[in-house]
Write an enzyme that holds these catalytic residues in place. Sequence first.
Site, short mmCIF file in Angstrom:
data_model
loop_
_atom_site.label_atom_id
_atom_site.label_comp_id
_atom_site.label_asym_id
_atom_site.label_seq_id
_atom_site.Cartn_x
_atom_site.Cartn_y
_atom_site.Cartn_z
N ASP A 49 0.85 -1.19 0.00
CA ASP A 49 0.00 0.00 0.00
C ASP A 49 0.89 1.24 0.00
O ASP A 49 1.67 1.46 0.92
CB ASP A 49 -0.90 0.00 1.24
CG ASP A 49 -2.28 0.56 0.95
OD1 ASP A 49 -2.35 1.63 0.31
OD2 ASP A 49 -3.28 -0.05 1.36
N ASP B 170 -3.01 4.68 -2.30
CA ASP B 170 -4.04 5.30 -1.48
C ASP B 170 -4.36 6.71 -1.98
O ASP B 170 -3.46 7.51 -2.21
CB ASP B 170 -3.54 5.35 -0.03
CG ASP B 170 -4.59 5.84 0.93
OD1 ASP B 170 -5.63 5.17 1.07
OD2 ASP B 170 -4.38 6.89 1.56
N GLU C 186 -6.45 4.25 -5.92
CA GLU C 186 -7.72 4.63 -5.31
C GLU C 186 -8.08 6.02 -5.82
O GLU C 186 -7.34 6.97 -5.60
CB GLU C 186 -7.59 4.63 -3.79
CG GLU C 186 -8.91 4.92 -3.09
CD GLU C 186 -8.75 5.04 -1.58
OE1 GLU C 186 -9.72 4.73 -0.87
OE2 GLU C 186 -7.67 5.45 -1.11
N HIS D 156 -11.08 -2.71 3.23
CA HIS D 156 -10.91 -2.21 4.60
C HIS D 156 -11.69 -0.93 4.87
O HIS D 156 -11.89 -0.56 6.03
CB HIS D 156 -9.43 -1.95 4.87
CG HIS D 156 -8.88 -0.83 4.03
ND1 HIS D 156 -8.73 -0.93 2.67
CD2 HIS D 156 -8.47 0.41 4.35
CE1 HIS D 156 -8.25 0.20 2.19
NE2 HIS D 156 -8.08 1.04 3.18
N ASP D 157 -12.15 -0.26 3.81
CA ASP D 157 -12.93 0.98 3.96
C ASP D 157 -14.42 0.77 3.73
O ASP D 157 -15.20 1.71 3.87
CB ASP D 157 -12.45 2.04 2.96
CG ASP D 157 -11.15 2.71 3.40
OD1 ASP D 157 -10.86 2.72 4.60
OD2 ASP D 157 -10.43 3.22 2.52
#
Length: 561
Positions: free
Chosen positions: A97, A199, A255, A331-332
């Site tokens: 990440d 991210d 993302e 995870h979000d």
Amino acid sequence: MKDWWKNSVVYQIYPRSFKDSNGDGFGDLRGIIEKLPYLQNLGIDVIWLSPVFDSPQDDNGYDISDYRKIYAGFGSNEDMDELIQKAHEHGIKIVLDLVVNHTSDEHAWFVESRKSKDSKYSDYYIWKDPKADGSEPNNWGSSFCGSAWEYDEERGQYYLHFYSRKQPDLNWENETVRKEIYDLMKFWMDKGADGWRMDVIASISKDQSFPDYPKTDGRKYYTGKYHSNGPRLHEFIHEMNREVLSKYDCMTVGEAPGSTPEVARLFTDPEREELNMIFTFEHMNIDRIPGSVNRKWALKPFDLRELKRVMTQWQNKLYGKGWNALYFENHDQPRVISRWGNDTTYREECAKAYATVLHGMQGTPYVYQGEEIGMTNVQFPLDEYEDIEVRNAYQDLVIKNKTISEDDFRKAVWNKSRDNARVPMQWDDSTNAGFSSAPASDLYIAMDPDKDRPTAKKEMAAPDSLYHEVKKLIRIRQSHKALQSRGKITFVYAEKNAYPLAYIREAGDEKILVIINAAAEAKTFACDAEPKEAIYNFGAAAEAKNGKITVPAQSAGFYRI
């Protein structure tokens, strides 16, 4: 193999809640190493690890203080080296990440930057003078509520933070900052990392005039178009590709909040030399009231027809010009069967239907830990949520501004909180579902208290379970060229009604009809294609007669045509 990621299935691990190897209540890298045989058995090709780098953990590791050092709670740099090596031995690649829109305020760069305007690191971040009245430079808001600006007494200026005040945004206009980022990427790729999930990468370029948002309601701070897709975004990503990515056989996924299919093509068209794919949020926002002051906590009823419309549009508009990242959970995001399905009466059937949707479409499917066993949302008291997003929103929306009642906020949290996906992985029926031997009070976050919660052990023991269906879907996808990267997709029944979803995948002389009916009753629709041999199905098989296909309730399948 070139473009290996197109025919891969990615499994996301949230390390702190996957497997605790040393009994401290916190998942770690050695726990992941222990479970590599489980992942190999499932059939996945790639692990995406949420951040494992050194961090004060203000936002669960998305606030990095040292990009070249593993956070002690997860282990050591040597553990990371071993994980990469052993994953490769199991035929699994490792994607890390990359969190470079911002750092932690405890990163050495920021510590030095805040000391002086004359520091070498002065413009590593975005600093602005107060307005004449001492207020913030503009009305940009944080995605975690409140202002996106924080006043720093030491420097006498405001710094920008799109998220927590402990996550100052980096200044990508500074060429030295970009070089620092490219160097840290090379550091891990030279150690064997196989790519990056990036991210909020769509936010790295800011409009340098820093304009105010128009005041459309009574809010003091706003988020929107100035928070993503800035004027130099694609220039920066192309440079990253040229300086780093093009030199490695790697996979990248960005993302990109606020992106349309047209914007996605700018990121993912191979001729532009940027990224392989992006995460879209359009389908994730269909149960959200647009423009509400209460943001993601302002819910509207789920409409499957809208989900079909959005996903169909992304499939059609990126075909031949880009690539889709296929996901419902991460995870979000909360557990999809609790959010949009039936997680009680039809838990397994509903989860199988959503899995079939993803694994049949064109793109790279992402399975989030626990999704393959049908983990569901939790309903904690509000004061037990760990997520900074929940805590900040409660104070801002419920207590301070009173724009949403505590009861409505609680229901929204139960539906959409990020902590729904962050409770520990459920391995078996032993202490803490096999996640950790620590006392329950020492776990970093509480377990799902449901006594009937699914576990990997139970799912693996039942031949018709969701786990085995996901395993079949992965194997079938990998063995049929029509379902792989070159497989064309044509929707044959997607527009008008909620059920079913039907589309054809084809490559060469192979054609496969995919049909999903998650309804509680059978559905019939007109279709020229006639389903013959079932390559895969759960529930009863579809039947064709007189140009119409009848799909039994709670069923899905891949059929040769």
